[in-house]
Design a protein around this motif. Structure first.
Motif, PDB file in Angstrom:
ATOM      1  N   ARG A  19       0.835  -1.212   0.000  1.00  0.00           N
ATOM      2  CA  ARG A  19       0.000   0.000   0.000  1.00  0.00           C
ATOM      3  C   ARG A  19       0.866   1.257   0.000  1.00  0.00           C
ATOM      4  O   ARG A  19       0.564   2.223  -0.692  1.00  0.00           O
ATOM      5  N   VAL A  20       1.938   1.242   0.760  1.00  0.00           N
ATOM      6  CA  VAL A  20       2.843   2.389   0.797  1.00  0.00           C
ATOM      7  C   VAL A  20       3.470   2.608  -0.587  1.00  0.00           C
ATOM      8  O   VAL A  20       3.546   3.740  -1.065  1.00  0.00           O
ATOM      9  N   ALA A  21       3.897   1.532  -1.235  1.00  0.00           N
ATOM     10  CA  ALA A  21       4.488   1.649  -2.573  1.00  0.00           C
ATOM     11  C   ALA A  21       3.465   2.219  -3.553  1.00  0.00           C
ATOM     12  O   ALA A  21       3.796   3.089  -4.365  1.00  0.00           O
ATOM     13  N   PHE A  22       2.223   1.755  -3.470  1.00  0.00           N
ATOM     14  CA  PHE A  22       1.174   2.262  -4.362  1.00  0.00           C
ATOM     15  C   PHE A  22       0.933   3.751  -4.116  1.00  0.00           C
ATOM     16  O   PHE A  22       0.817   4.536  -5.060  1.00  0.00           O
ATOM     17  N   LEU A  23       0.870   4.155  -2.859  1.00  0.00           N
ATOM     18  CA  LEU A  23       0.645   5.564  -2.542  1.00  0.00           C
ATOM     19  C   LEU A  23       1.803   6.433  -3.005  1.00  0.00           C
ATOM     20  O   LEU A  23       1.589   7.559  -3.482  1.00  0.00           O
ATOM     21  N   LEU A  24       3.025   5.935  -2.903  1.00  0.00           N
ATOM     22  CA  LEU A  24       4.179   6.703  -3.384  1.00  0.00           C
ATOM     23  C   LEU A  24       4.146   6.861  -4.903  1.00  0.00           C
ATOM     24  O   LEU A  24       4.431   7.939  -5.426  1.00  0.00           O
ATOM     25  N   LEU A  25       3.801   5.796  -5.610  1.00  0.00           N
ATOM     26  CA  LEU A  25       3.691   5.899  -7.069  1.00  0.00           C
ATOM     27  C   LEU A  25       2.604   6.897  -7.455  1.00  0.00           C
ATOM     28  O   LEU A  25       2.763   7.679  -8.395  1.00  0.00           O
ATOM     29  N   THR A  26       1.499   6.889  -6.718  1.00  0.00           N
ATOM     30  CA  THR A  26       0.416   7.841  -6.972  1.00  0.00           C
ATOM     31  C   THR A  26       0.887   9.268  -6.718  1.00  0.00           C
ATOM     32  O   THR A  26       0.586  10.179  -7.498  1.00  0.00           O
ATOM     33  N   LEU A  27       1.628   9.468  -5.648  1.00  0.00           N
ATOM     34  CA  LEU A  27       2.152  10.792  -5.321  1.00  0.00           C
ATOM     35  C   LEU A  27       3.066  11.310  -6.424  1.00  0.00           C
ATOM     36  O   LEU A  27       2.941  12.459  -6.854  1.00  0.00           O
ATOM     37  N   PHE A  28       3.969  10.453  -6.890  1.00  0.00           N
ATOM     38  CA  PHE A  28       4.886  10.883  -7.953  1.00  0.00           C
ATOM     39  C   PHE A  28       4.136  11.200  -9.246  1.00  0.00           C
ATOM     40  O   PHE A  28       4.485  12.144  -9.956  1.00  0.00           O
ATOM     41  N   ALA A  29       3.099  10.447  -9.546  1.00  0.00           N
ATOM     42  CA  ALA A  29       2.304  10.723 -10.748  1.00  0.00           C
ATOM     43  C   ALA A  29       1.594  12.067 -10.628  1.00  0.00           C
ATOM     44  O   ALA A  29       1.545  12.850 -11.583  1.00  0.00           O
ATOM     45  N   GLU A  30       1.036  12.365  -9.461  1.00  0.00           N
ATOM     46  CA  GLU A  30       0.363  13.651  -9.235  1.00  0.00           C
ATOM     47  C   GLU A  30       1.358  14.808  -9.335  1.00  0.00           C
ATOM     48  O   GLU A  30       1.056  15.843  -9.918  1.00  0.00           O
ATOM     49  N   MET A  31       2.553  14.621  -8.768  1.00  0.00           N
ATOM     50  CA  MET A  31       3.564  15.668  -8.840  1.00  0.00           C
ATOM     51  C   MET A  31       3.976  15.922 -10.283  1.00  0.00           C
ATOM     52  O   MET A  31       4.097  17.078 -10.702  1.00  0.00           O
ATOM     53  N   GLU A  32       4.188  14.866 -11.052  1.00  0.00           N
ATOM     54  CA  GLU A  32       4.597  15.034 -12.447  1.00  0.00           C
ATOM     55  C   GLU A  32       3.509  15.729 -13.249  1.00  0.00           C
ATOM     56  O   GLU A  32       3.793  16.559 -14.108  1.00  0.00           O
ATOM     57  N   ARG A  33       2.255  15.411 -12.959  1.00  0.00           N
ATOM     58  CA  ARG A  33       1.152  16.068 -13.668  1.00  0.00           C
ATOM     59  C   ARG A  33       1.131  17.566 -13.363  1.00  0.00           C
ATOM     60  O   ARG A  33       0.951  18.394 -14.253  1.00  0.00           O
ATOM     61  N   ALA A  34       1.347  17.927 -12.101  1.00  0.00           N
ATOM     62  CA  ALA A  34       1.378  19.343 -11.728  1.00  0.00           C
ATOM     63  C   ALA A  34       2.573  20.048 -12.372  1.00  0.00           C
ATOM     64  O   ALA A  34       2.437  21.167 -12.886  1.00  0.00           O
ATOM     65  N   PHE A  35       3.750  19.406 -12.350  1.00  0.00           N
ATOM     66  CA  PHE A  35       4.930  20.016 -12.955  1.00  0.00           C
ATOM     67  C   PHE A  35       4.768  20.177 -14.460  1.00  0.00           C
ATOM     68  O   PHE A  35       5.212  21.175 -15.035  1.00  0.00           O
ATOM     69  N   THR A  36       4.130  19.221 -15.111  1.00  0.00           N
ATOM     70  CA  THR A  36       3.891  19.324 -16.551  1.00  0.00           C
ATOM     71  C   THR A  36       2.997  20.518 -16.861  1.00  0.00           C
ATOM     72  O   THR A  36       3.255  21.272 -17.808  1.00  0.00           O
ATOM     73  N   ALA A  37       1.955  20.702 -16.081  1.00  0.00           N
ATOM     74  CA  ALA A  37       1.055  21.843 -16.281  1.00  0.00           C
ATOM     75  C   ALA A  37       1.800  23.162 -16.066  1.00  0.00           C
ATOM     76  O   ALA A  37       1.607  24.123 -16.825  1.00  0.00           O
ATOM     77  N   GLU A  38       2.665  23.214 -15.048  1.00  0.00           N
ATOM     78  CA  GLU A  38       3.439  24.427 -14.797  1.00  0.00           C
ATOM     79  C   GLU A  38       4.401  24.719 -15.938  1.00  0.00           C
ATOM     80  O   GLU A  38       4.544  25.872 -16.361  1.00  0.00           O
ATOM     81  N   ARG A  39       5.071  23.681 -16.451  1.00  0.00           N
ATOM     82  CA  ARG A  39       6.001  23.882 -17.571  1.00  0.00           C
ATOM     83  C   ARG A  39       5.260  24.363 -18.810  1.00  0.00           C
ATOM     84  O   ARG A  39       5.753  25.241 -19.533  1.00  0.00           O
ATOM     85  N   ALA A  41       2.400  26.055 -18.908  1.00  0.00           N
ATOM     86  CA  ALA A  41       1.971  27.436 -18.685  1.00  0.00           C
ATOM     87  C   ALA A  41       3.143  28.397 -18.857  1.00  0.00           C
ATOM     88  O   ALA A  41       2.989  29.482 -19.447  1.00  0.00           O
ATOM     89  N   HIS A  42       4.300  28.011 -18.367  1.00  0.00           N
ATOM     90  CA  HIS A  42       5.491  28.859 -18.523  1.00  0.00           C
ATOM     91  C   HIS A  42       5.870  28.997 -19.996  1.00  0.00           C
ATOM     92  O   HIS A  42       6.179  30.104 -20.461  1.00  0.00           O
ATOM     93  N   ALA A  43       5.832  27.894 -20.729  1.00  0.00           N
ATOM     94  CA  ALA A  43       6.169  27.933 -22.159  1.00  0.00           C
ATOM     95  C   ALA A  43       5.183  28.823 -22.922  1.00  0.00           C
ATOM     96  O   ALA A  43       5.588  29.575 -23.811  1.00  0.00           O
TER      97      ALA A  43
END
Length: 61
Positions: A19-39, A41-43
């Motif tokens: 469960r911890v591994a699944f939650l960490l993978l979910t967290l990283f996916a959410e972070m990447e999605r947010a960073f992609t949106a920020e990049r 918007a900046h572009a």
């Protein structure tokens, strides 16, 4: 020896490390999605500041 293409044996039905591994993978996916949106918007902001057209190309008639 496991190949990289083999899926990870993560059991999310049980409490514990699976469960911890699944939650960490979910967290990283959410972070990447947010960073992609920020990049993106900046572009767009940089392109608009340079006077470039932003968005889909215009349709030719």
């Amino acid at each position: 020896m496991r190949a990289r293409a083999d899926p990870l044996p993560i059991d999310t039905a049980e409490e514990g490390m699976g469960r911890v591994a699944f939650l960490l993978l979910t967290l990283f996916a959410e972070m990447e999605r947010a960073f992609t949106a920020e990049r993106a918007a900046h572009a767009r902001a940089v392109a608009e500041a340079d006077g470039e057209r932003v968005g889909r190309p215009e349709r030719k008639k």
